[in-house]
Design a protein around this motif. Structure first.
Motif, PDB file in Angstrom:
ATOM      1  N   ASN A  54      71.349 -34.240  33.377  1.00 10.59           N
ATOM      2  CA  ASN A  54      70.250 -35.059  33.340  1.00 10.59           C
ATOM      3  C   ASN A  54      69.974 -35.896  34.761  1.00 10.59           C
ATOM      4  N   ALA A  55      68.884 -35.201  35.412  1.00 12.13           N
ATOM      5  CA  ALA A  55      68.721 -35.713  36.632  1.00 12.13           C
ATOM      6  C   ALA A  55      67.346 -35.789  37.123  1.00 12.13           C
ATOM      7  N   LEU A  56      67.065 -36.751  38.061  1.00 16.23           N
ATOM      8  CA  LEU A  56      65.875 -36.779  38.875  1.00 16.23           C
ATOM      9  C   LEU A  56      66.093 -36.692  40.337  1.00 16.23           C
ATOM     10  N   VAL A  57      65.321 -35.766  40.807  1.00 22.46           N
ATOM     11  CA  VAL A  57      65.258 -35.537  42.477  1.00 22.46           C
ATOM     12  C   VAL A  57      63.737 -35.747  42.981  1.00 22.46           C
ATOM     13  N   LEU A  58      64.046 -36.700  44.042  1.00 20.06           N
ATOM     14  CA  LEU A  58      62.529 -36.926  44.781  1.00 20.06           C
ATOM     15  C   LEU A  58      62.769 -36.367  45.943  1.00 20.06           C
ATOM     16  N   ARG A  59      61.692 -35.889  46.287  1.00 21.08           N
ATOM     17  CA  ARG A  59      61.652 -35.174  47.736  1.00 21.08           C
ATOM     18  C   ARG A  59      60.156 -35.299  48.057  1.00 21.08           C
ATOM     19  N   SER A  60      59.847 -35.458  49.313  1.00 22.31           N
ATOM     20  CA  SER A  60      58.733 -35.862  49.982  1.00 22.31           C
ATOM     21  C   SER A  60      57.781 -34.362  50.328  1.00 22.31           C
ATOM     22  N   LEU A  61      56.516 -34.412  50.183  1.00 26.17           N
ATOM     23  CA  LEU A  61      55.760 -33.319  50.444  1.00 26.17           C
ATOM     24  C   LEU A  61      55.036 -33.868  51.872  1.00 26.17           C
TER      25      LEU A  61
END
Length: 144
Positions: A54-61
Motif C-alpha cells: 500500500n504505497a503512494l509514489v510522487l514523481r515530477s514530470l
C-alpha cells in the motif's frame, strides 16, 4: 558547498506532507515504513520491500513556463493498494478530493491552483495489488 534544492523536490516533499496531514498516507522523510502503513515516497521509485503493498509514489514530470514568473509544475502520483480495483478507484477518488480544483495546495508554496490532468487505472499485478497513475498540475511561481 551544498547544492540548492530543486523546486520539484520542494513541491513533492510539501505535497507528501499535505497528503499525510489529510490522512491519506504516512510520510516519513527518513524513517522506514512499517507493514500496514500507506507509505508516501518522494524519490520517484515504487518500493519493492516486503510490506509495501500500500504505497503512494510522487514523481515530477517536466515543468512548463507559463510566463516570466509563472510555472506549471506537474506531479504524477502512482498509487498501489492490496485489494480490488474498487479499492484502488476509491484511493484515487480520495486524492482527487483533497487535490483537484484546490487553491493554495499544498500550503505555503504560492500555488494558485491545483487540478487533475489525467488518471490511468492499473489492473492487479501478480501479488493482487491494484493502482493507478494520477497526474496533477500545480500553477505556481517560478522557483517556489
Amino acid at each position: 558547498m551544498v547544492d540548492p534544492i530543486s523546486p520539484n523536490v520542494t513541491l513533492r516533499r510539501a505535497l507528501a506532507q499535505y497528503i499525510h496531514d489529510q490522512g491519506m498516507g504516512v510520510y516519513k522523510p527518513t524513517a522506514p515504513y512499517v507493514s500496514g502503513e500507506r507509505g508516501i515516497y518522494t524519490t520517484g521509485n515504487m518500493p519493492t520491500v516486503a510490506g509495501s503493498d500500500n504505497a503512494l509514489v510522487l514523481r515530477s514530470l517536466a515543468s512548463v513556463s507559463t510566463g516570466r514568473a509563472d510555472m506549471l509544475y506537474r506531479v504524477q502520483i502512482e498509487s498501489r493498494i492490496k485489494g480490488s480495483g474498487i479499492d484502488a478507484e476509491n484511493l484515487a477518488a480520495g486524492l482527487n478530493l483533497i487535490l483537484d480544483q484546490q487553491q493554495n495546495t499544498p500550503p505555503g508554496l504560492h500555488i494558485a491552483w491545483c487540478s487533475l490532468y489525467s488518471y490511468l487505472p492499473l489492473s492487479a499485478d501478480s501479488s493482487g495489488r491494484n493502482g493507478g497513475f494520477q497526474t496533477f498540475s500545480f500553477m505556481g511561481r517560478r522557483g517556489l
